[in-house]
Design a protein around this motif. Structure first.
Motif, PDB file in Angstrom:
ATOM      1  N   ARG A  89       0.813  -1.225   0.000  1.00 50.46           N
ATOM      2  CA  ARG A  89       0.000   0.000   0.000  1.00 50.46           C
ATOM      3  C   ARG A  89       0.844   1.271   0.000  1.00 50.46           C
ATOM      4  O   ARG A  89       0.380   2.324  -0.388  1.00 50.46           O
ATOM      5  CB  ARG A  89      -0.937  -0.007   1.197  1.00 50.46           C
ATOM      6  N   SER A  90       2.075   1.183   0.455  1.00 45.30           N
ATOM      7  CA  SER A  90       2.906   2.387   0.524  1.00 45.30           C
ATOM      8  C   SER A  90       3.265   2.914  -0.869  1.00 45.30           C
ATOM      9  O   SER A  90       3.611   4.074  -1.011  1.00 45.30           O
ATOM     10  CB  SER A  90       4.171   2.106   1.324  1.00 45.30           C
ATOM     11  N   GLU A  91       3.147   2.080  -1.900  1.00 43.65           N
ATOM     12  CA  GLU A  91       3.395   2.552  -3.260  1.00 43.65           C
ATOM     13  C   GLU A  91       2.322   3.535  -3.716  1.00 43.65           C
ATOM     14  O   GLU A  91       2.573   4.403  -4.533  1.00 43.65           O
ATOM     15  CB  GLU A  91       3.403   1.369  -4.238  1.00 43.65           C
ATOM     16  N   LEU A  92       1.099   3.378  -3.209  1.00 42.09           N
ATOM     17  CA  LEU A  92      -0.026   4.207  -3.626  1.00 42.09           C
ATOM     18  C   LEU A  92      -0.225   5.435  -2.745  1.00 42.09           C
ATOM     19  O   LEU A  92      -1.147   6.207  -2.967  1.00 42.09           O
ATOM     20  CB  LEU A  92      -1.305   3.373  -3.628  1.00 42.09           C
ATOM     21  N   LEU A  93       0.611   5.601  -1.749  1.00 44.30           N
ATOM     22  CA  LEU A  93       0.462   6.712  -0.810  1.00 44.30           C
ATOM     23  C   LEU A  93       0.771   8.038  -1.503  1.00 44.30           C
ATOM     24  O   LEU A  93       1.812   8.195  -2.136  1.00 44.30           O
ATOM     25  CB  LEU A  93       1.403   6.509   0.374  1.00 44.30           C
ATOM     26  N   PRO A  94      -0.145   9.005  -1.418  1.00 47.41           N
ATOM     27  CA  PRO A  94       0.108  10.301  -2.056  1.00 47.41           C
ATOM     28  C   PRO A  94       1.100  11.139  -1.254  1.00 47.41           C
ATOM     29  O   PRO A  94       1.588  10.724  -0.206  1.00 47.41           O
ATOM     30  CB  PRO A  94      -1.280  10.948  -2.080  1.00 47.41           C
ATOM     31  N   SER A  95       1.337  12.341  -1.732  1.00 49.87           N
ATOM     32  CA  SER A  95       2.258  13.260  -1.047  1.00 49.87           C
ATOM     33  C   SER A  95       1.747  13.588   0.353  1.00 49.87           C
ATOM     34  O   SER A  95       0.564  13.463   0.649  1.00 49.87           O
ATOM     35  CB  SER A  95       2.389  14.557  -1.834  1.00 49.87           C
ATOM     36  N   GLU A  96       2.656  14.039   1.184  1.00 48.94           N
ATOM     37  CA  GLU A  96       2.319  14.348   2.579  1.00 48.94           C
ATOM     38  C   GLU A  96       1.256  15.435   2.676  1.00 48.94           C
ATOM     39  O   GLU A  96       0.361  15.366   3.516  1.00 48.94           O
ATOM     40  CB  GLU A  96       3.599  14.774   3.308  1.00 48.94           C
ATOM     41  N   TRP A  97       1.319  16.447   1.824  1.00 47.60           N
ATOM     42  CA  TRP A  97       0.337  17.543   1.902  1.00 47.60           C
ATOM     43  C   TRP A  97      -1.050  17.043   1.522  1.00 47.60           C
ATOM     44  O   TRP A  97      -2.046  17.528   2.062  1.00 47.60           O
ATOM     45  CB  TRP A  97       0.768  18.730   1.052  1.00 47.60           C
ATOM     46  N   VAL A  98      -1.140  16.085   0.614  1.00 46.95           N
ATOM     47  CA  VAL A  98      -2.440  15.527   0.244  1.00 46.95           C
ATOM     48  C   VAL A  98      -3.046  14.781   1.428  1.00 46.95           C
ATOM     49  O   VAL A  98      -4.246  14.878   1.691  1.00 46.95           O
ATOM     50  CB  VAL A  98      -2.305  14.591  -0.982  1.00 46.95           C
ATOM     51  N   ILE A  99      -2.216  14.060   2.147  1.00 50.71           N
ATOM     52  CA  ILE A  99      -2.694  13.332   3.328  1.00 50.71           C
ATOM     53  C   ILE A  99      -3.269  14.309   4.348  1.00 50.71           C
ATOM     54  O   ILE A  99      -4.328  14.070   4.924  1.00 50.71           O
ATOM     55  CB  ILE A  99      -1.551  12.504   3.944  1.00 50.71           C
ATOM     56  N   TRP A 100      -2.602  15.431   4.563  1.00 53.36           N
ATOM     57  CA  TRP A 100      -3.080  16.393   5.557  1.00 53.36           C
ATOM     58  C   TRP A 100      -4.328  17.136   5.090  1.00 53.36           C
ATOM     59  O   TRP A 100      -5.190  17.469   5.902  1.00 53.36           O
ATOM     60  CB  TRP A 100      -1.972  17.356   5.952  1.00 53.36           C
ATOM     61  N   VAL A 101      -4.463  17.379   3.803  1.00 51.49           N
ATOM     62  CA  VAL A 101      -5.687  17.997   3.281  1.00 51.49           C
ATOM     63  C   VAL A 101      -6.870  17.046   3.457  1.00 51.49           C
ATOM     64  O   VAL A 101      -7.951  17.451   3.906  1.00 51.49           O
ATOM     65  CB  VAL A 101      -5.508  18.405   1.802  1.00 51.49           C
ATOM     66  N   VAL A 102      -6.675  15.784   3.127  1.00 55.41           N
ATOM     67  CA  VAL A 102      -7.746  14.791   3.294  1.00 55.41           C
ATOM     68  C   VAL A 102      -8.090  14.621   4.771  1.00 55.41           C
ATOM     69  O   VAL A 102      -9.264  14.512   5.139  1.00 55.41           O
ATOM     70  CB  VAL A 102      -7.342  13.440   2.655  1.00 55.41           C
ATOM     71  N   THR A 103      -7.093  14.649   5.630  1.00 59.12           N
ATOM     72  CA  THR A 103      -7.344  14.549   7.069  1.00 59.12           C
ATOM     73  C   THR A 103      -8.124  15.758   7.576  1.00 59.12           C
ATOM     74  O   THR A 103      -9.043  15.615   8.391  1.00 59.12           O
ATOM     75  CB  THR A 103      -6.009  14.426   7.828  1.00 59.12           C
ATOM     76  N   ALA A 104      -7.795  16.951   7.096  1.00 60.22           N
ATOM     77  CA  ALA A 104      -8.538  18.154   7.498  1.00 60.22           C
ATOM     78  C   ALA A 104      -9.985  18.079   7.022  1.00 60.22           C
ATOM     79  O   ALA A 104     -10.908  18.439   7.762  1.00 60.22           O
ATOM     80  CB  ALA A 104      -7.856  19.403   6.941  1.00 60.22           C
ATOM     81  N   MET A 105     -10.205  17.573   5.814  1.00 63.12           N
ATOM     82  CA  MET A 105     -11.577  17.421   5.317  1.00 63.12           C
ATOM     83  C   MET A 105     -12.347  16.399   6.141  1.00 63.12           C
ATOM     84  O   MET A 105     -13.532  16.580   6.433  1.00 63.12           O
ATOM     85  CB  MET A 105     -11.557  17.001   3.843  1.00 63.12           C
TER      86      MET A 105
END
Length: 92
Positions: free
Chosen positions: A57-73
């Protein structure tokens, strides 16, 4: 396989956002609500399918900023859902 915190945070946040779309879709009637419902179900099923079928699954992990935007949403989705629940069922 060792679980990456960012990976887990991303997948859980995506499921929460999909659940928020489902909640919006179930709240009213009409074409827009149906589209919200379908898109929410699609998000939840696609993330679940990706989780189950992907070996690394780590191959499909997006950039760090995308993770934080999705987490904020996802956080905004949870806060708004709790506020709507309190307004509808507790403050009658």
């Amino acid at each position: 396989m060792k679980m990456n915190r960012s990976l887990l945070l991303y997948y859980i946040s995506m499921v929460i956002c999909g659940g928020g779309l489902i909640r919006i879709g179930l709240s009213d009637t009409g074409l827009t609500s149906i589209l919200f419902l379908i898109s929410g179900i699609g998000v939840v099923f696609s993330v679940s399918y990706e989780w189950v079928t992907t070996s690394d699954r780590s191959e499909l992990l997006p950039s760090e900023w995308v993770i934080w935007v999705v987490t904020a949403m996802a956080l905004m989705t949870v806060v708004s859902s709790v506020a709507i629940f309190i307004e509808d069922y507790i403050l009658l």
